[in-house]
Scaffold this motif. Structure first.
Motif, mmCIF file in Angstrom:
data_model
loop_
_atom_site.group_PDB
_atom_site.id
_atom_site.type_symbol
_atom_site.label_atom_id
_atom_site.label_comp_id
_atom_site.label_asym_id
_atom_site.label_seq_id
_atom_site.Cartn_x
_atom_site.Cartn_y
_atom_site.Cartn_z
ATOM 1 N N LEU A 9 -1.701 -41.710 -8.494
ATOM 2 C CA LEU A 9 -2.483 -41.485 -7.287
ATOM 3 C C LEU A 9 -1.614 -41.094 -6.102
ATOM 4 C CD1 LEU A 9 -5.143 -44.325 -7.497
ATOM 5 C CD2 LEU A 9 -5.587 -41.876 -7.418
ATOM 6 N N ALA A 10 -0.442 -41.714 -5.996
ATOM 7 C CA ALA A 10 0.442 -41.381 -4.880
ATOM 8 C C ALA A 10 0.902 -39.932 -4.968
ATOM 9 C CB ALA A 10 1.642 -42.321 -4.872
ATOM 10 N N GLY A 11 1.314 -39.529 -6.176
ATOM 11 C CA GLY A 11 1.777 -38.157 -6.347
ATOM 12 C C GLY A 11 0.676 -37.141 -6.155
ATOM 13 N N ILE A 12 -0.511 -37.448 -6.696
ATOM 14 C CA ILE A 12 -1.640 -36.553 -6.550
ATOM 15 C C ILE A 12 -2.066 -36.434 -5.105
ATOM 16 C CG2 ILE A 12 -4.124 -36.489 -6.980
ATOM 17 C CD1 ILE A 12 -2.520 -35.220 -9.145
ATOM 18 N N GLY A 13 -2.038 -37.568 -4.370
ATOM 19 C CA GLY A 13 -2.435 -37.519 -2.969
ATOM 20 C C GLY A 13 -1.556 -36.583 -2.166
ATOM 21 N N ALA A 14 -0.256 -36.626 -2.440
ATOM 22 C CA ALA A 14 0.659 -35.726 -1.742
ATOM 23 C C ALA A 14 0.391 -34.283 -2.119
ATOM 24 C CB ALA A 14 2.101 -36.109 -2.078
ATOM 25 N N ALA A 15 0.132 -34.061 -3.409
ATOM 26 C CA ALA A 15 -0.117 -32.689 -3.854
ATOM 27 C C ALA A 15 -1.419 -32.154 -3.281
ATOM 28 C CB ALA A 15 -0.162 -32.640 -5.382
ATOM 29 N N ALA A 16 -2.410 -33.030 -3.166
ATOM 30 C CA ALA A 16 -3.698 -32.579 -2.652
ATOM 31 C C ALA A 16 -3.585 -32.097 -1.211
ATOM 32 C CB ALA A 16 -4.728 -33.704 -2.744
ATOM 33 N N ALA A 17 -2.631 -32.633 -0.489
ATOM 34 C CA ALA A 17 -2.443 -32.198 0.894
ATOM 35 C C ALA A 17 -2.017 -30.734 0.960
ATOM 36 C CB ALA A 17 -1.392 -33.061 1.576
ATOM 37 N N VAL A 46 -5.013 -28.492 -11.524
ATOM 38 C CA VAL A 46 -6.408 -28.110 -11.608
ATOM 39 C C VAL A 46 -6.675 -27.215 -10.409
ATOM 40 C CG1 VAL A 46 -7.183 -30.223 -10.422
ATOM 41 C CG2 VAL A 46 -8.797 -28.869 -11.784
ATOM 42 N N CYS A 47 -7.343 -26.086 -10.658
ATOM 43 C CA CYS A 47 -7.512 -25.067 -9.619
ATOM 44 C C CYS A 47 -8.977 -24.671 -9.488
ATOM 45 C CB CYS A 47 -6.712 -23.810 -9.971
ATOM 46 S SG CYS A 47 -4.945 -24.089 -10.179
ATOM 47 N N GLY A 48 -9.382 -24.406 -8.255
ATOM 48 C CA GLY A 48 -10.672 -23.807 -7.987
ATOM 49 C C GLY A 48 -10.452 -22.388 -7.482
ATOM 50 N N PHE A 57 -8.230 -23.970 -4.270
ATOM 51 C CA PHE A 57 -7.336 -25.125 -4.230
ATOM 52 C C PHE A 57 -6.498 -25.147 -5.496
ATOM 53 C CE2 PHE A 57 -11.221 -27.039 -6.117
ATOM 54 C CZ PHE A 57 -10.695 -27.582 -7.283
ATOM 55 N N SER A 58 -5.372 -25.833 -5.404
ATOM 56 C CA SER A 58 -4.464 -26.003 -6.541
ATOM 57 C C SER A 58 -3.839 -27.386 -6.395
ATOM 58 C CB SER A 58 -3.392 -24.914 -6.540
ATOM 59 O OG SER A 58 -2.450 -25.127 -7.566
ATOM 60 N N THR A 59 -4.268 -28.318 -7.243
ATOM 61 C CA THR A 59 -3.856 -29.713 -7.131
ATOM 62 C C THR A 59 -3.062 -30.126 -8.358
ATOM 63 O OG1 THR A 59 -5.828 -30.231 -5.828
ATOM 64 C CG2 THR A 59 -4.684 -32.078 -6.857
ATOM 65 N N ALA A 60 -1.929 -30.783 -8.143
ATOM 66 C CA ALA A 60 -1.058 -31.168 -9.249
ATOM 67 C C ALA A 60 -1.668 -32.274 -10.097
ATOM 68 C CB ALA A 60 0.300 -31.611 -8.722
ATOM 69 N N LEU A 61 -1.436 -32.199 -11.399
ATOM 70 C CA LEU A 61 -1.791 -33.234 -12.356
ATOM 71 C C LEU A 61 -0.506 -33.746 -13.002
ATOM 72 C CD1 LEU A 61 -4.783 -31.411 -14.130
ATOM 73 C CD2 LEU A 61 -4.955 -33.259 -12.452
ATOM 74 N N GLU A 92 -12.567 -33.956 -5.763
ATOM 75 C CA GLU A 92 -13.529 -33.335 -4.847
ATOM 76 C C GLU A 92 -13.532 -31.832 -5.075
ATOM 77 O OE1 GLU A 92 -13.327 -36.320 -0.963
ATOM 78 O OE2 GLU A 92 -12.392 -34.337 -0.907
ATOM 79 N N ARG A 93 -14.707 -31.276 -5.326
ATOM 80 C CA ARG A 93 -14.747 -29.863 -5.678
ATOM 81 C C ARG A 93 -14.410 -28.943 -4.503
ATOM 82 N NH1 ARG A 93 -20.564 -28.157 -7.668
ATOM 83 N NH2 ARG A 93 -20.568 -30.233 -8.597
ATOM 84 N N GLY A 94 -14.594 -29.407 -3.278
ATOM 85 C CA GLY A 94 -14.286 -28.549 -2.145
ATOM 86 C C GLY A 94 -12.810 -28.454 -1.844
ATOM 87 N N SER A 95 -12.126 -29.599 -1.822
ATOM 88 C CA SER A 95 -10.722 -29.635 -1.412
ATOM 89 C C SER A 95 -9.750 -29.717 -2.577
ATOM 90 C CB SER A 95 -10.481 -30.851 -0.514
ATOM 91 O OG SER A 95 -10.634 -32.055 -1.262
ATOM 92 N N GLY A 96 -10.238 -30.154 -3.740
ATOM 93 C CA GLY A 96 -9.340 -30.395 -4.855
ATOM 94 C C GLY A 96 -8.675 -31.755 -4.796
ATOM 95 N N ARG A 97 -9.012 -32.579 -3.816
ATOM 96 C CA ARG A 97 -8.369 -33.876 -3.666
ATOM 97 C C ARG A 97 -8.789 -34.824 -4.777
ATOM 98 N NH1 ARG A 97 -9.217 -38.903 -0.971
ATOM 99 N NH2 ARG A 97 -11.364 -38.284 -0.476
ATOM 100 N N VAL A 98 -7.815 -35.473 -5.413
ATOM 101 C CA VAL A 98 -8.107 -36.476 -6.425
ATOM 102 C C VAL A 98 -8.441 -37.790 -5.736
ATOM 103 C CG1 VAL A 98 -7.142 -37.851 -8.308
ATOM 104 C CG2 VAL A 98 -6.691 -35.392 -8.199
ATOM 105 N N THR A 99 -9.610 -38.346 -6.033
ATOM 106 C CA THR A 99 -10.054 -39.576 -5.392
ATOM 107 C C THR A 99 -9.926 -40.799 -6.286
ATOM 108 O OG1 THR A 99 -12.336 -39.218 -6.110
ATOM 109 C CG2 THR A 99 -11.684 -38.309 -3.960
ATOM 110 N N ARG A 100 -9.808 -40.585 -7.583
ATOM 111 C CA ARG A 100 -9.749 -41.721 -8.500
ATOM 112 C C ARG A 100 -9.166 -41.258 -9.832
ATOM 113 N NH1 ARG A 100 -12.287 -46.565 -8.410
ATOM 114 N NH2 ARG A 100 -13.542 -45.870 -6.638
#
Length: 368
Positions: A9-17, A46-48, A57-61, A92-100
């Motif tokens: 979650l910590a790594g994903i949160g940074a990537a989502a930014a 994961v990308c939208g 968006f492009s969020t790291a996994l 979140e489909r709009g921002s790509g932010r991982v919430t859980r």
């Protein structure tokens, strides 16, 4: 590899930014897609993106993702780890932010796919009981933070893709018949003893209403991926785990009556698919189906009702497929040739441009 929830979650949160979207994925082009990919720096994402080729968006996994499911009545997406995986991520489909991040239950692993109930209340995920190999659907309460609330058996082993039949509470499940284990990755643990089937079940009660097998001559034909038409007909794509020199049908349709038929194509074209279908999709009309083979670098097309073969197009390492904007069109993604729109009857593939071309696209694409 086991995944630590806190560090994930910590790594994903940074990537989502660093997400590339300036707004909701629902804005702009009517066609919006989501898919997993590997970026140029080697990170799994994961990308939208839009059907016009604009990255949203492009969020790291932490590891390679496989498929994505969209929760009805919500902005949530769920990304599933590639089999045999031990996590799924809510996005979140709009921002790509991982919430859980949800980890697999003790003694279970995920098989890469899931489907939401029509009301968005429950997520059903294909899983395996590691000790026995039995296939199950894990049930997750979406409103309770995706808490796992139970499981039902799928009537087979190695369940992979699944989909609700439209307007019903019945799920069709592709039991691939392949047993795997997290410690041995994608190694087939039951070679020569596969038991693939299509199962129709009512997940709320666990009642398996129907199990369709393809017969002893096709016992090594693993049923993998599904696409369901509005009338309930179900297209399925297969991967053959038997003699690599054998030539077997790879695409079939389960009709609403329950009858199953395998689709024919010219032998040279069939051989070009190298006994492997990576994805299947239906066009917006539901009349035409696409089956992709990354091993053969081929996308093949059929008329669903008649089974008539409509031809093929070559695209290096093509795998992901989703409906396009209009009848007879598909969005297709590639591991090394970007993203394109395919038109049927087969014509030139319309490339969607450089912004998406730098990604190594994974197995599936979802149109939102």
């Amino acid at each position: 590899m086991a995944i630590d929830r806190r560090s994930f979650l910590a790594g994903i949160g940074a990537a989502a930014a660093l997400a590339l979207s300036g707004g909701s994925a629902r804005a702009g082009s009517p066609a919006v897609y989501v898919a997993c990919a590997r970026a140029g720096d080697g990170s799994q994402r994961v990308c939208g993106f839009t059907g016009e080729g604009r990255l949203l968006f492009s969020t790291a996994l932490p590891e390679r993702g496989h498929d994505v499911a969209a929760r009805p009545g919500s902005d949530e997406l769920v990304v599933f780890a590639r089999r045999p995986g031990d996590w799924m991520a809510v996005v979140e489909r709009g921002s790509g932010r991982v919430t859980r991040v949800v980890l697999a239950a003790e003694g279970r692993h995920f098989y890469g796919h899931g489907a939401f109930s029509a009301d968005g209340r429950v997520l059903w995920a294909t899983e395996s009981r590691i000790e026995t190999g039995a296939g199950v659907l894990g049930a997750y309460d979406c409103a309770a933070g995706y808490a796992r609330i139970g499981e039902v058996e799928t009537g087979g082993i190695g369940p992979h893709d699944l989909a609700f039949l439209p307007g019903t509470d019945r799920l069709v499940v592709a039991n691939g018949g392949i047993r795997t284990h997290p410690e041995t990755g994608r190694e087939i643990l039951n070679p020569g003893a596969l038991a693939p089937s299509l199962a129709v079940l009512r997940p709320e009660s666990g009642e398996v209403e129907e199990v369709v097998e393809l017969g002893p001559d096709l016992a090594d034909l693993s049923i993998r991926h599904l696409a369901v038409a509005g009338d309930g007909a179900t297209v399925f794509g297969c991967q053959y785990a038997g003699d690599p020199l054998a030539v077997v049908p790879l695409v079939g349709v389960r009709e609403t009556s329950g009858r199953v038929r395998l689709l024919e194509m010219p032998e040279d074209d069939l051989i070009s698919m190298e006994n492997y279908v990576g994805s299947v999709a239906l066009d917006p009309s539901g009349a035409i189906l696409c089956a992709t083979s990354p091993h053969g670098s081929v996308a093949a097309f059929f008329e669903r009702a008649s089974g008539r073969y409509l031809g093929r197009r070559r695209m290096s390492d093509v795998c992901g497929a989703a409906p396009g904007d209009v009848a007879g069109t598909f969005l297709v993604t590639s591991g090394n040739d970007g993203v394109a729109i395919a038109r049927v009857p087969p014509g030139d593939l319309a490339d969607l441009g450089a912004e998406l071309a730098g990604m190594v696209w994974d197995n599936h694409a979802l149109r939102l």
